[in-house]
Design an enzyme around this catalytic site. Structure first.
Site, PDB file in Angstrom:
ATOM      1  N   ASN A 182      20.618  46.217   5.635  1.00  0.00           N
ATOM      2  CA  ASN A 182      20.945  46.281   4.215  1.00  0.00           C
ATOM      3  C   ASN A 182      20.363  45.029   3.571  1.00  0.00           C
ATOM      4  O   ASN A 182      20.959  43.953   3.632  1.00  0.00           O
ATOM      5  CB  ASN A 182      22.464  46.351   4.031  1.00  0.00           C
ATOM      6  CG  ASN A 182      22.870  46.462   2.564  1.00  0.00           C
ATOM      7  OD1 ASN A 182      22.029  46.479   1.670  1.00  0.00           O
ATOM      8  ND2 ASN A 182      24.171  46.522   2.317  1.00  0.00           N
ATOM      9  N   ARG A 236      19.585  50.829   4.023  1.00  0.00           N
ATOM     10  CA  ARG A 236      20.286  51.203   2.798  1.00  0.00           C
ATOM     11  C   ARG A 236      19.326  51.059   1.618  1.00  0.00           C
ATOM     12  O   ARG A 236      18.690  50.016   1.446  1.00  0.00           O
ATOM     13  CB  ARG A 236      21.506  50.318   2.584  1.00  0.00           C
ATOM     14  CG  ARG A 236      22.347  50.747   1.382  1.00  0.00           C
ATOM     15  CD  ARG A 236      23.584  49.892   1.258  1.00  0.00           C
ATOM     16  NE  ARG A 236      24.459  50.359   0.194  1.00  0.00           N
ATOM     17  CZ  ARG A 236      25.617  49.800  -0.112  1.00  0.00           C
ATOM     18  NH1 ARG A 236      26.040  48.751   0.573  1.00  0.00           N
ATOM     19  NH2 ARG A 236      26.356  50.256  -1.084  1.00  0.00           N
ATOM     20  N   HIS A 238      27.530  53.193  -4.449  1.00  0.00           N
ATOM     21  CA  HIS A 238      28.562  53.097  -3.403  1.00  0.00           C
ATOM     22  C   HIS A 238      28.756  54.434  -2.693  1.00  0.00           C
ATOM     23  O   HIS A 238      29.825  54.746  -2.192  1.00  0.00           O
ATOM     24  CB  HIS A 238      29.908  52.620  -3.980  1.00  0.00           C
ATOM     25  CG  HIS A 238      29.871  51.233  -4.539  1.00  0.00           C
ATOM     26  ND1 HIS A 238      30.408  50.914  -5.759  1.00  0.00           N
ATOM     27  CD2 HIS A 238      29.358  50.084  -4.045  1.00  0.00           C
ATOM     28  CE1 HIS A 238      30.229  49.619  -6.005  1.00  0.00           C
ATOM     29  NE2 HIS A 238      29.600  49.094  -4.966  1.00  0.00           N
ATOM     30  N   HIS A 248      36.664  51.849  -5.165  1.00  0.00           N
ATOM     31  CA  HIS A 248      35.894  50.902  -4.350  1.00  0.00           C
ATOM     32  C   HIS A 248      35.812  49.614  -5.161  1.00  0.00           C
ATOM     33  O   HIS A 248      34.997  49.478  -6.082  1.00  0.00           O
ATOM     34  CB  HIS A 248      34.484  51.464  -4.076  1.00  0.00           C
ATOM     35  CG  HIS A 248      33.598  50.526  -3.312  1.00  0.00           C
ATOM     36  ND1 HIS A 248      33.225  50.743  -2.003  1.00  0.00           N
ATOM     37  CD2 HIS A 248      32.988  49.360  -3.670  1.00  0.00           C
ATOM     38  CE1 HIS A 248      32.452  49.769  -1.589  1.00  0.00           C
ATOM     39  NE2 HIS A 248      32.286  48.910  -2.591  1.00  0.00           N
ATOM     40  N   ILE A 249      36.698  48.662  -4.827  1.00  0.00           N
ATOM     41  CA  ILE A 249      36.828  47.455  -5.641  1.00  0.00           C
ATOM     42  C   ILE A 249      36.411  46.232  -4.831  1.00  0.00           C
ATOM     43  O   ILE A 249      37.074  45.842  -3.863  1.00  0.00           O
ATOM     44  CB  ILE A 249      38.275  47.266  -6.139  1.00  0.00           C
ATOM     45  CG1 ILE A 249      38.824  48.583  -6.723  1.00  0.00           C
ATOM     46  CG2 ILE A 249      38.332  46.140  -7.164  1.00  0.00           C
ATOM     47  CD1 ILE A 249      38.065  49.122  -7.907  1.00  0.00           C
ATOM     48  N   ARG A 253      29.662  41.556 -13.351  1.00  0.00           N
ATOM     49  CA  ARG A 253      29.144  42.592 -14.237  1.00  0.00           C
ATOM     50  C   ARG A 253      30.190  42.983 -15.278  1.00  0.00           C
ATOM     51  O   ARG A 253      31.367  43.074 -14.972  1.00  0.00           O
ATOM     52  CB  ARG A 253      28.730  43.839 -13.435  1.00  0.00           C
ATOM     53  CG  ARG A 253      27.615  43.595 -12.440  1.00  0.00           C
ATOM     54  CD  ARG A 253      27.212  44.901 -11.776  1.00  0.00           C
ATOM     55  NE  ARG A 253      26.303  44.649 -10.664  1.00  0.00           N
ATOM     56  CZ  ARG A 253      26.474  45.131  -9.442  1.00  0.00           C
ATOM     57  NH1 ARG A 253      27.522  45.904  -9.171  1.00  0.00           N
ATOM     58  NH2 ARG A 253      25.605  44.866  -8.483  1.00  0.00           N
ATOM     59  N   ASP A 266      35.202  35.392  -7.630  1.00  0.00           N
ATOM     60  CA  ASP A 266      35.986  35.755  -6.452  1.00  0.00           C
ATOM     61  C   ASP A 266      37.460  35.908  -6.855  1.00  0.00           C
ATOM     62  O   ASP A 266      38.070  34.975  -7.378  1.00  0.00           O
ATOM     63  CB  ASP A 266      35.845  34.678  -5.370  1.00  0.00           C
ATOM     64  CG  ASP A 266      36.389  35.107  -4.023  1.00  0.00           C
ATOM     65  OD1 ASP A 266      37.559  35.547  -3.972  1.00  0.00           O
ATOM     66  OD2 ASP A 266      35.664  35.006  -3.018  1.00  0.00           O
ATOM     67  N   ARG A 315      40.092  35.975  -5.144  1.00  0.00           N
ATOM     68  CA  ARG A 315      41.014  35.062  -4.458  1.00  0.00           C
ATOM     69  C   ARG A 315      41.180  33.778  -5.256  1.00  0.00           C
ATOM     70  O   ARG A 315      42.305  33.273  -5.432  1.00  0.00           O
ATOM     71  CB  ARG A 315      40.508  34.773  -3.043  1.00  0.00           C
ATOM     72  CG  ARG A 315      40.566  35.985  -2.117  1.00  0.00           C
ATOM     73  CD  ARG A 315      39.795  35.764  -0.843  1.00  0.00           C
ATOM     74  NE  ARG A 315      38.356  35.634  -1.088  1.00  0.00           N
ATOM     75  CZ  ARG A 315      37.429  35.604  -0.132  1.00  0.00           C
ATOM     76  NH1 ARG A 315      37.783  35.692   1.144  1.00  0.00           N
ATOM     77  NH2 ARG A 315      36.140  35.494  -0.434  1.00  0.00           N
ATOM     78  N   GLU A 320      30.522  51.732   5.686  1.00  0.00           N
ATOM     79  CA  GLU A 320      29.224  52.227   5.240  1.00  0.00           C
ATOM     80  C   GLU A 320      28.189  52.206   6.358  1.00  0.00           C
ATOM     81  O   GLU A 320      27.313  53.066   6.432  1.00  0.00           O
ATOM     82  CB  GLU A 320      28.744  51.385   4.051  1.00  0.00           C
ATOM     83  CG  GLU A 320      29.648  51.506   2.835  1.00  0.00           C
ATOM     84  CD  GLU A 320      29.367  50.474   1.763  1.00  0.00           C
ATOM     85  OE1 GLU A 320      28.658  50.812   0.809  1.00  0.00           O
ATOM     86  OE2 GLU A 320      29.856  49.333   1.896  1.00  0.00           O
TER      87      GLU A 320
END
Length: 445
Positions: free
Chosen positions: A7, A90, A179, A207-208, A240, A282, A284, A386
Site C-alpha cells: 500500500n 492497493r 475505503h 470507518h473512522i 479534511r 490525532d 487522542r 483490508e
C-alpha cells in the site's frame, strides 16, 4: 506460497507478508519518509519489531528495502523471493475504467495514469509503487486491488451529482466512494455476527480514522457512501473538511488570492480536526486537551460526532430497516467517546448504545458488541482487515477464480473463521482490560 501486499502512499509504503497455505500473517511493516532524509523501515515479525534507517529516494529503493528485510537471515520470514506467488497493490481510484480488482498489465497501468486527475494525492504513489515492484519482481503476477470497487453497486440516484450532464459524460464527475476493502470486510463480518447471509443484511458502517467515511449497505451491497469523486467529501476527518458549501472555497480564494492548488491543499491537509483545533489531527491528542478544558478540542469532538450522527440518520432513511451499526478503523475501534456521542439520542430509532459496554470495547484485536440488550439495532465494533481482502483478491486473480464480491466467497465469511494474527494481541488486551471479555461478539450475538 506467500502473498505480498503493498500500500504505497506519497512518502510511505506499507506491506504485509501472508502465508497462504497456513493462513497466517508472517510479517508486516512500513517504510516511511520515502524521498525525504531519514527514510526508515519498521518491520514486525515473529513477535519482534526491527527498525532500520536506509536511504529511499524513490519507491523502488523502498520496495527493495522491504524485500531485503523479509528475506533477511535474522529477521526475515522467507528464504528467497521465489516464495512470493503474487503481489497485491492497493489502488485508490479506477474511475469508471476499473470496476473491480484486476491483474496489472501495461494497458491497465496506462488506464491508471489516465485517471490520475481523479486522485492526484494518491494515484501517482500507487502507480510508482506498482512500477517499482514490477522492476524488482518482474516474473510475479501483480494485482491491483481497487478501493472504489465495492461501491460499484450504487444506483445512479446516489452516485450522480446535480451538475451539468456533460461534466459526467466528458469528465466522469460522479461519486465513487473509497475505503472499499474495509467496507467489504466489515460488511461480510457483520453478516456473520448477525447469523445472516450478506444479501439479507442492511448495515451502516462507520470507518473512522484519519480519513473517515461511512457506507449504507443494502441487501449486502453498497447503496450509498459519504465520500465522493475524491476522499474529501463527507465526514469531518483528521485534516479534511468533509461537507461544506461549494461556494466557500471561491469566497476565500477571492478574499485571499489563494490558488486552486493552495485551496486543494488547505481543504485536504489543513482542515478537519486540525483546522478546528488549530493544532491536532490525532483524536487522542484532542481528547486529552478536551478533558483539560480546551474549548476548540471539545468543539472538534462535538462536530465530528454530529456529522456522523447526521449520516446515520440519512442512511437509516435510505435503508429503511437497519440490522446493525458497525464501527471500524482507528477511531472507530478505539474511540468510545466518538462512538458514544454519535449514537446517543438515537434510542427512539431503535439504536441504543450501552455506555459500559462501549467503554469496555477498546481493541483492534477482537469484534465486540456494544449495543444495549434491548436495542433493536445491534452496534458492533469490527476491526477491519483490508490486507486480507487484498491478499485473497490477489490470490484469486492469480488462479483465475476472482469475481465481484456478490459472486465470490471470502474465507472470513465462514462463522468458524479466526484471525490468527490478532490472537496474541487479544490475549494481551484481556490482561489489561479483563472486562473486554464481557463484550466479545460471536456469530448470532
Amino acid at each position: 506460497m506467500v502473498i505480498l501486499t503493498l500500500n504505497c502512499g506519497s512518502s510511505s509504503a506499507k506491506y504485509q507478508v501472508y502465508d497462504w497455505d497456513n493462513k497466517e500473517v508472517l510479517a508486516n511493516g512500513v517504510v516511511e519518509r520515502i524521498g525525504i532524509d531519514g527514510s526508515c523501515i519498521t518491520h514486525k515479525a515473529k513477535g519482534n519489531k526491527t527498525e532500520k534507517e536506509s536511504p529511499c529516494p524513490t519507491h523502488k529503493e523502498a520496495i527493495e528495502l522491504i524485500l531485503s528485510m523479509i528475506t533477511d537471515k535474522e529477521v526475515g520470514v522467507i528464504d528467497n523471493l521465489d516464495a512470493i506467488g503474487a503481489v497485491g497493490h492497493r489502488v485508490l481510484h479506477g474511475g469508471e475504467k476499473f470496476t473491480k480488482s484486476v491483474l496489472v498489465t501495461p494497458e491497465v497501468l496506462e488506464g491508471f495514469k489516465e485517471v490520475i486527475d481523479l486522485g492526484p494525492l494518491h494515484m501517482p504513489a500507487n502507480i510508482m509503487g506498482i512500477e517499482a515492484a514490477q522492476k524488482v519482481m518482474p516474473n510475479v503476477p501483480h494485482a491491483a486491488i481497487m478501493d472504489t470497487a465495492w461501491h460499484q453497486t450504487m444506483p445512479e440516484e446516489t452516485f450522480m451529482y446535480a451538475i451539468p450532464r456533460e461534466w459526467y459524460t466528458k469528465y466522469s464527475a460522479r461519486r465513487y466512494g473509497f475505503h472499499g476493502t474495509s467496507f467489504l470486510y466489515t460488511a461480510k463480518r457483520a453478516a456473520v455476527l448477525l447469523g445472516k447471509k450478506p444479501e439479507e443484511t442492511n448495515v451502516i458502517i462507520c470507518h473512522i480514522g484519519n480519513g473517515s467515511s461511512m457506507c449504507a449497505v443494502k441487501n449486502g451491497k453498497c447503496y450509498d457512501t459519504t465520500m465522493g469523486i475524491t476522499p474529501l467529501e463527507g465526514l469531518v476527518m483528521g485534516t479534511r473538511s468533509g461537507d461544506l458549501d461549494p461556494a466557500l472555497p471561491f469566497y476565500i480564494m477571492r478574499k485571499t488570492g489563494m490558488s486552486a492548488d493552495e485551496m486543494d491543499t488547505a481543504l485536504n491537509k489543513k482542515s478537519g480536526c486540525l483546522g478546528i483545533t488549530t493544532k491536532y489531527s490525532d483524536r487522542r491528542d484532542i481528547e486529552v486537551d478536551a478533558a483539560k478544558g480546551d474549548e476548540l478540542c471539545q468543539l472538534s469532538i462535538e462536530m465530528e460526532a454530529l456529522r456522523i450522527k447526521k449520516y446515520i440518520g440519512a442512511f437509516m432513511a435510505e435503508l429503511g430497516h437497519v440490522d446493525a451499526i458497525v464501527w471500524t478503523a482507528g477511531v472507530g475501534e478505539r474511540g468510545p467517546i466518538t462512538r458514544m456521542k454519535a449514537c446517543s439520542g438515537l434510542e427512539e430509532y431503535g439504536i441504543k448504545i450501552d455506555a459500559q459496554k462501549n467503554e469496555w470495547s477498546f481493541t483492534g484485536n477482537a469484534e465486540t458488541c456494544i449495543s444495549a440488550d434491548d436495542s433493536k439495532t445491534k452496534i458492533f465494533v469490527i476491526p477491519t482487515d483490508e490486507e486480507l481482502v487484498m491478499t485473497e483478491d490477489a490470490y484469486a486473480l492469480m488462479k483465475g477464480t476472482y469475481d465481484v464480491h456478490t459472486n465470490f466467497t471470502y474465507s472470513f465469511q465462514d462463522p468458524a473463521y479466526v484471525n490468527k494474527a490478532r490472537e496474541e494481541g487479544l490475549k494481551a488486551d484481556l490482561v489489561k482490560r479483563p472486562n473486554l471479555a464481557k463484550v466479545l461478539a460471536r456469530p448470532n450475538n
